[in-house]
Design a protein around this motif. Structure first.
Motif, PDB file in Angstrom:
ATOM      1  N   GLU A 230       0.844  -1.211   0.000  1.00 53.20           N
ATOM      2  CA  GLU A 230       0.000   0.000   0.000  1.00 53.20           C
ATOM      3  C   GLU A 230       0.875   1.255   0.000  1.00 53.20           C
ATOM      4  OE1 GLU A 230      -3.657   0.452   0.790  1.00 53.20           O
ATOM      5  OE2 GLU A 230      -4.204  -1.442   1.730  1.00 53.20           O
ATOM      6  N   ARG A 232       3.970   1.362  -1.288  1.00 49.29           N
ATOM      7  CA  ARG A 232       4.631   1.421  -2.601  1.00 49.29           C
ATOM      8  C   ARG A 232       3.659   1.869  -3.680  1.00 49.29           C
ATOM      9  NH1 ARG A 232       4.756  -2.882  -5.992  1.00 49.29           N
ATOM     10  NH2 ARG A 232       4.672  -4.411  -4.325  1.00 49.29           N
ATOM     11  N   GLU A 233       2.446   1.330  -3.647  1.00 51.57           N
ATOM     12  CA  GLU A 233       1.484   1.621  -4.707  1.00 51.57           C
ATOM     13  C   GLU A 233       0.803   2.974  -4.529  1.00 51.57           C
ATOM     14  OE1 GLU A 233       0.979  -0.355  -7.351  1.00 51.57           O
ATOM     15  OE2 GLU A 233       2.505  -1.714  -6.598  1.00 51.57           O
ATOM     16  N   GLY A 234       0.966   3.600  -3.369  1.00 52.77           N
ATOM     17  CA  GLY A 234       0.404   4.941  -3.168  1.00 52.77           C
ATOM     18  C   GLY A 234      -1.042   4.948  -2.723  1.00 52.77           C
ATOM     19  N   THR A 235      -1.610   3.763  -2.433  1.00 48.44           N
ATOM     20  CA  THR A 235      -3.015   3.737  -2.007  1.00 48.44           C
ATOM     21  C   THR A 235      -3.173   4.385  -0.630  1.00 48.44           C
ATOM     22  OG1 THR A 235      -2.568   1.433  -1.485  1.00 48.44           O
ATOM     23  CG2 THR A 235      -3.945   1.851  -3.374  1.00 48.44           C
ATOM     24  N   ARG A 237      -1.378   6.865   0.374  1.00 45.55           N
ATOM     25  CA  ARG A 237      -1.274   8.301   0.113  1.00 45.55           C
ATOM     26  C   ARG A 237      -2.631   8.842  -0.346  1.00 45.55           C
ATOM     27  NH1 ARG A 237       3.145  12.128  -2.039  1.00 45.55           N
ATOM     28  NH2 ARG A 237       4.430  10.732  -0.833  1.00 45.55           N
ATOM     29  N   ARG A 238      -3.280   8.062  -1.198  1.00 44.92           N
ATOM     30  CA  ARG A 238      -4.596   8.486  -1.674  1.00 44.92           C
ATOM     31  C   ARG A 238      -5.588   8.550  -0.504  1.00 44.92           C
ATOM     32  NH1 ARG A 238      -7.307   8.423  -6.429  1.00 44.92           N
ATOM     33  NH2 ARG A 238      -6.035   7.023  -7.651  1.00 44.92           N
ATOM     34  N   LEU A 240      -4.927   8.941   2.614  1.00 44.06           N
ATOM     35  CA  LEU A 240      -4.579  10.024   3.538  1.00 44.06           C
ATOM     36  C   LEU A 240      -5.172  11.352   3.089  1.00 44.06           C
ATOM     37  CD1 LEU A 240      -0.820   9.470   4.472  1.00 44.06           C
ATOM     38  CD2 LEU A 240      -2.799   9.268   5.960  1.00 44.06           C
ATOM     39  N   VAL A 397       3.222   6.720   4.308  1.00 43.87           N
ATOM     40  CA  VAL A 397       3.867   6.973   3.013  1.00 43.87           C
ATOM     41  C   VAL A 397       5.362   6.724   3.139  1.00 43.87           C
ATOM     42  CG1 VAL A 397       2.171   8.567   2.093  1.00 43.87           C
ATOM     43  CG2 VAL A 397       3.984   9.439   3.556  1.00 43.87           C
ATOM     44  N   LYS A 398       5.976   6.419   1.993  1.00 45.50           N
ATOM     45  CA  LYS A 398       7.407   6.101   1.979  1.00 45.50           C
ATOM     46  C   LYS A 398       8.216   7.290   2.455  1.00 45.50           C
ATOM     47  CE  LYS A 398       7.011   4.657  -2.319  1.00 45.50           C
ATOM     48  NZ  LYS A 398       7.333   4.304  -3.697  1.00 45.50           N
TER      49      LYS A 398
ATOM     50  N   ALA B  66      -1.086  14.440   3.304  1.00 45.88           N
ATOM     51  CA  ALA B  66      -0.372  13.183   3.513  1.00 45.88           C
ATOM     52  C   ALA B  66       0.872  13.392   4.363  1.00 45.88           C
ATOM     53  CB  ALA B  66       0.015  12.555   2.176  1.00 45.88           C
ATOM     54  N   LYS B  89      -9.908  18.227   3.337  1.00 46.37           N
ATOM     55  CA  LYS B  89      -9.710  17.026   2.514  1.00 46.37           C
ATOM     56  C   LYS B  89     -10.954  16.696   1.689  1.00 46.37           C
ATOM     57  CE  LYS B  89      -6.170  14.764   5.322  1.00 46.37           C
ATOM     58  NZ  LYS B  89      -5.839  13.587   6.134  1.00 46.37           N
ATOM     59  N   PRO B  96      -2.417  10.318  -7.218  1.00 41.37           N
ATOM     60  CA  PRO B  96      -0.992  10.166  -6.918  1.00 41.37           C
ATOM     61  C   PRO B  96      -0.190   9.775  -8.163  1.00 41.37           C
ATOM     62  CG  PRO B  96      -2.346   8.817  -5.460  1.00 41.37           C
ATOM     63  CD  PRO B  96      -3.212   9.286  -6.573  1.00 41.37           C
ATOM     64  N   GLU B  98       1.794   7.316  -8.339  1.00 42.64           N
ATOM     65  CA  GLU B  98       1.707   5.863  -8.504  1.00 42.64           C
ATOM     66  C   GLU B  98       0.292   5.498  -8.965  1.00 42.64           C
ATOM     67  OE1 GLU B  98       2.096   7.387  -5.581  1.00 42.64           O
ATOM     68  OE2 GLU B  98       4.134   7.031  -4.874  1.00 42.64           O
ATOM     69  N   ILE B  99       0.163   4.289  -9.525  1.00 43.84           N
ATOM     70  CA  ILE B  99      -1.186   3.781  -9.825  1.00 43.84           C
ATOM     71  C   ILE B  99      -1.743   3.296  -8.484  1.00 43.84           C
ATOM     72  CG2 ILE B  99      -2.545   2.092 -11.126  1.00 43.84           C
ATOM     73  CD1 ILE B  99      -1.127   3.895 -13.014  1.00 43.84           C
ATOM     74  N   ALA B 100      -2.387   4.204  -7.776  1.00 43.49           N
ATOM     75  CA  ALA B 100      -2.804   3.914  -6.403  1.00 43.49           C
ATOM     76  C   ALA B 100      -4.143   3.177  -6.399  1.00 43.49           C
ATOM     77  CB  ALA B 100      -2.892   5.202  -5.609  1.00 43.49           C
ATOM     78  N   TYR B 102      -6.021  -1.050  -6.339  1.00 46.78           N
ATOM     79  CA  TYR B 102      -5.827  -2.456  -5.975  1.00 46.78           C
ATOM     80  C   TYR B 102      -5.968  -3.288  -7.251  1.00 46.78           C
ATOM     81  CZ  TYR B 102      -6.330  -0.414  -1.411  1.00 46.78           C
ATOM     82  OH  TYR B 102      -6.145   0.380  -0.309  1.00 46.78           O
TER      83      TYR B 102
END
Lengths: 398, 337
Positions: A230, A232-235, A237-238, A240, A397-398, B66, B89, B96, B98-100, B102
């Motif tokens: 999560e 790494r993929e930025g989910t 971050r989304r 948040l 987040v990273k 974030a 928010k 983002p 990244e491809i955020a 699943y």
């Protein structure tokens, strides 16, 4: 091709997590498993002593000789001079594998030629594999000692009546009669007071909870790995950036894995019950608090791992080591009774050992809700500790 | 979803939906973002430009909640972000870098999950998901697993997930990385449609200059965590003059030329700002930021005729953001930080 080999080795050498998995993990595993199984592989001369206690309620010569003979055994560490209750407590507390109780009247039975009777007080969760041979050996030792004691006493009496031919003849007649009817000793096994249960743990009562506990902890790497993905993929971050408090995000991540852990225990216990007929004890509801506490402990450990690991490979490497080593230490792979004392002591402080022991208390010894609360509390305490250590370091987040 | 807001003209001051002042973020002793200030007007598309590692994503992370800033303030729709983060928010959407998503879930399942974070009613959720899928052109593939999509399609779902609550301000962090031309155009169209139909403000982060030139009303250029320039494209490029002329004579030509590069430099002294840089092969390049291109070209022609210098070493450049960045930092934007 050589360039590729060189590059690959270079990459591997720089991947500490993989190196730990490949080299340190097996070394740790070899060490722990070797220590755990050392009792099983020791030679007669080097085997560690097994703890037992002897309660002499008779005080006669035969009983004293039995105590003396067992006390001199290389395989046993004998505690004597205890009352029946004290010996009972030592067994209940797991300090002794069992107690040998020589009842009052033992001497008279020896003298009269009746089968002298003594009893064992055994922890019902002890492994038959470990206890049965030892009990047989003790029965044999008691037989030998009482037999020789009887002979010696008889001879002594005959010698005392040396100058009374009538008395001597009577004694000889009696002794010959006793010799004809002498047929050894008898023994029975009982459980310590307050411990119920009618049998020793079956192979399923060892393996099902043992491997269940071990595999519940595999959720540690699954959950920590999922958190890393999560990140790494930025989910994360989304999420948040959505109007959701961070504590809700964290709970949203932890609770499903807790549910999975609880389901895992439920399914595996049901599997043991339905497929192997495993006995769940007289208070199976007492398994519930242990299960929930075990799940909390596992997911909190997963959170801790995710807080400290910097990559997915670190999660896999560190997680696997922690899971396997704790499982081995906790007696999930090898029953505690086969382990040396210090390993058994360590097992008591591992979440695996605590959970396994609590499960067996319920399934084998018939423990109820109240009995397993301390162990459940210990697991919840560990979960709280892991959680407190993890949360300040946790990053979405990273 | 039927409201229509006319696209504002570039450079026109609008009510600000976002104002950030003096943002600072440090990792250890290193200030990754060092005093960044910016504002975004209603319906405005702001280009946030800088090389990799310039601090763009960190700034966006702070602007979207974030990351907590170590310094500075952020206001969303006039209210302090820190005082009411949940309210702020609810007004922003984030796509983002990244491809955020699943990947094992379908596009619709992903959107349903993310819509849940905005507490939409069931009916509202269904309606918004259908609308978002339509906006990004993926209605017919909504039931397929995201993992089975092309990179461009995944990017489009990535955008759709940020639209479900109809944000007033949309952050698009490098939304076209790794996509084909068709998907890139689709993303551009989506952004312009959101602005035109819903008055959505957009912060568009990229290190691809042409995208920013094509889409953005105003541009903020950052490097090493600081704002280097801010303004409309016209405002930013004005100091660069009418264009750039580079002349790189060969070594033999320069040897033949009396006075060499110094003479050449003097001839162009009145034509604009001149720099002489060393070229890789030991020769030199004369670089003129030209004020009046036709006049300068006439001068080039006279010099060539008079000295016999060839015109093969001449390059002409239109002033663009790439040359602006080069001018501001001495580096190409894709060289990285």
């Amino acid at each position: 091709m050589f360039a590729m080999i060189r590059k690959e080795l270079l990459v591997l050498l720089r991947d500490r997590a993989s190196l730990i998995t490949l080299f340190v993990s097996p070394m740790l595993f070899i060490t722990v498993m070797s220590l755990a199984l050392s009792n099983s592989f020791d030679t007669l001369g080097s085997a560690p002593k097994m703890n037992i206690s002897i309660v002499d309620q008779d005080g006669g010569i035969a009983a004293k000789n039995v105590v003396k003979a067992l006390g001199g055994s290389d395989e046993l560490k004998v505690t004597t001079g205890l009352s029946g209750d004290a010996a009972d407590k030592r067994v209940r507390d797991g300090k002794d594998s069992f107690a040998v109780v020589i009842p009052a009247g033992f001497e008279k039975e020896v003298e009269s030629g009746r089968k002298p009777h003594f009893s064992f007080v055994v922890d019902p969760s002890s492994s038959r594999q470990a206890v049965d041979p030892l009990q047989a050996a003790i029965r044999s030792a008691v037989l030998t000692v009482t037999s020789s004691t009887r002979t010696a006493v008889s001879l002594e009496k005959q010698r005392a009546a040396e100058h009374d031919p009538v008395r001597k003849a009577q004694l000889k007649k009696q002794i010959d009669k006793i010799d004809e009817t002498w047929s050894g000793v008898t023994s029975t096994s009982t459980f310590p007071k307050g411990m119920t249960g009618v049998k020793y743990p079956s192979v399923y009562q060892q393996n099902v909870p043992g491997y269940t506990v071990m595999y519940v902890f595999f959720i540690v790497t699954v959950m920590a790995g999922s958190i890393m993905v999560e990140r790494r993929e930025g989910t994360f971050r989304r999420l948040l950036s959505a109007p959701v408090p961070r504590w809700q995000l964290l709970l949203g991540k932890v609770v499903p894995y807790l549910m999975v852990a609880v389901a895992q225990v439920g399914v595996l216990m049901a599997f043991g019950k339905l497929v192997f007929g495993m006995d769940l004890g007289v208070h199976p509801v007492a398994l519930v608090p242990i299960t929930v506490a075990l799940g909390c402990c596992a997911v909190a450990l997963g959170l801790l791992l995710a807080s400290f690991a910097k990559s997915e490979s670190q999660v896999n490497g560190m997680g696997t080591i922690v899971i396997l080593v704790l499982a081995a230490l906790g007696g999930c792979m090898v029953p505690g009774v086969f382990m040396p004392d210090f390993m058994q002591d360590i097992a008591g402080f591992t979440p695996h050992g605590k959970a396994l022991n609590a499960f067996q208390e319920v399934m084998v010894k018939g423990a109820d809700l109240g009995t397993v609360l301390p162990a459940s509390g210990f697991l919840l305490g560990l979960a709280a500790l892991f959680f407190v250590l993890a949360v300040p370091r946790f990053r979405f987040v990273k | 979803m039927t409201a229509t807001v006319t696209a504002p003209a570039a450079g026109v001051r609008m009510d600000d939906v976002l104002t950030a002042t003096g943002l600072v973020k440090k990792f250890g002793d290193r200030a990754v973002v060092d005093g960044v200030s910016l504002r975004v007007g209603t319906g405005e598309i702001l280009g946030f430009l800088g090389p990799n590692g310039a601090g763009k994503s960190t700034t966006i992370a702070m602007l979207t909640g974030a990351l907590k800033p170590d310094g500075g303030t952020i206001q969303v729709d006039g209210a302090e972000f820190a005082a009411g983060p949940m309210r702020a928010k609810a007004l922003i959407g984030v796509v983002p870098q990244e491809i955020a998503l699943y990947p094992t879930l379908s596009a619709r399942q992903n959107l349903t999950f993310f819509a849940g974070a905005y507490k939409l009613s069931r009916a509202e959720r269904r309606e918004r998901i259908d609308w978002a899928l339509d906006v990004v052109g993926l209605t017919d593939r909504a039931g397929d697993k995201v993992a089975s999509y092309s990179g461009g399609m995944q990017r489009r779902v990535n955008i759709a997930a940020a639209l479900l609550h109809m944000p007033r301000l949309l952050f698009l962090d490098e939304p076209t990385v790794g996509v084909d031309a068709q998907s890139r155009n689709q993303i551009f169209e989506t952004v312009l449609r959101l602005r035109a139909e819903f008055g959505m403000s957009v912060v568009y982060t990229s290190h691809y200059m042409p995208e920013v030139e094509q889409l953005c009303d105003r541009i903020v250029i950052v490097d090493h965590g600081k704002v280097l320039a801010e303004g409309t494209q016209e405002e930013l490029l004005r100091p660069l003059g009418a264009g750039l002329l580079e002349w790189a004579p060969t070594r033999e030509e320069l040897d033949r030329l009396q006075g060499g590069m110094v003479w050449l430099e003097k001839r162009f002294a009145d034509h604009g700002q001149i720099t002489v840089a060393a070229a890789g092969d030991g020769t030199q390049v004369l670089r003129i930021r030209v004020k009046d291109m036709p006049a300068t070209l006439r001068e080039v022609s006279e010099i060539a005729a008079g000295t016999g210098l060839g015109l093969g070493g001449i390059r002409l450049g239109r002033p663009d953001l790439e040359s602006l960045f080069l001018d501001l930092t001495g580096r190409q934007i894709r060289d990285g930080a």
